[in-house]
Motif scaffolding. Sequence first.
Motif, PDB file in Angstrom:
ATOM      1  N   TRP A 139       0.812  -1.041   0.056  1.00 32.37           N
ATOM      2  CA  TRP A 139       0.108  -0.217   0.189  1.00 32.37           C
ATOM      3  C   TRP A 139       0.847   1.295  -0.043  1.00 32.37           C
ATOM      4  O   TRP A 139       1.912   1.252   0.646  1.00 32.37           O
ATOM      5  N   VAL A 183      -4.902   3.334   2.846  1.00 34.61           N
ATOM      6  CA  VAL A 183      -5.103   1.891   3.147  1.00 34.61           C
ATOM      7  C   VAL A 183      -6.646   1.545   3.371  1.00 34.61           C
ATOM      8  O   VAL A 183      -7.228   2.569   4.006  1.00 34.61           O
ATOM      9  N   TRP A 184      -7.181   0.633   2.591  1.00 35.74           N
ATOM     10  CA  TRP A 184      -8.487   0.413   2.600  1.00 35.74           C
ATOM     11  C   TRP A 184      -8.959   0.301   4.365  1.00 35.74           C
ATOM     12  O   TRP A 184      -8.220  -0.638   5.108  1.00 35.74           O
ATOM     13  N   PRO A 208      -1.411  -3.886   7.412  1.00 34.93           N
ATOM     14  CA  PRO A 208      -0.967  -3.688   6.193  1.00 34.93           C
ATOM     15  C   PRO A 208       0.328  -3.489   5.893  1.00 34.93           C
ATOM     16  O   PRO A 208       0.925  -2.866   6.636  1.00 34.93           O
ATOM     17  N   THR A 212      -3.391   2.202  -3.560  1.00 40.27           N
ATOM     18  CA  THR A 212      -3.842   3.073  -2.769  1.00 40.27           C
ATOM     19  C   THR A 212      -5.435   3.235  -2.896  1.00 40.27           C
ATOM     20  O   THR A 212      -5.900   2.773  -3.952  1.00 40.27           O
ATOM     21  N   THR A 213      -6.098   3.973  -1.951  1.00 44.36           N
ATOM     22  CA  THR A 213      -7.533   4.359  -1.992  1.00 44.36           C
ATOM     23  C   THR A 213      -7.776   5.729  -2.580  1.00 44.36           C
ATOM     24  O   THR A 213      -6.855   6.588  -2.289  1.00 44.36           O
TER      25      THR A 213
END
Length: 172
Positions: A71, A85-86, A93, A116-117
């Motif tokens: 991530w 991070v989700w 993570p 990534t988010t």
Amino acid sequence: MRGPRRRWYVPYARQTLDVVVLSFRPPYRPPDDESPALRLETLGEAALLLAVPTTSPLAGRDTVQLSEQSWIASPGSSSDPLLGVWPGLAGRPRISHTARDWRTVLYLVAAGAGITTVPTSLSAAVPAGVRLLAVQGGPVERRRMVLARLPGPASPMVVELARALRQETARL
């Protein structure tokens, strides 16, 4: 046990800024507890997506299930999770890189350094080499964008900025 309530950047805004755009994750709490209370206007809500490099095996899919990935995140604090991070990801993570701004994070994704988010509201800013995907098998994650300003009459500049932000948010 949670630490003391975090006071965003808004107290500084009371002295130096006319308007601030904030992004909140559920639960949607007020940004601070100062008096007088800020005037808040919700601009919109956006789903959270996964940004992957177009060279990744994940890029060929329409949706993905989260698994062990590297991530790219923004540094967090002891009371806030890492951005990027989700949320609710099981386990610890694996963070390959951290960066403080979206542009750097997205270019690291494009370079193949990790995933990534990204809120859907940033989809127009995604550079070449990045593909956005929906995540399957978990709750939908949403972010609320809020315009915050001091109470009282707004200056013509703030009124025009708010109008432009509402219009752009509705377009997204």
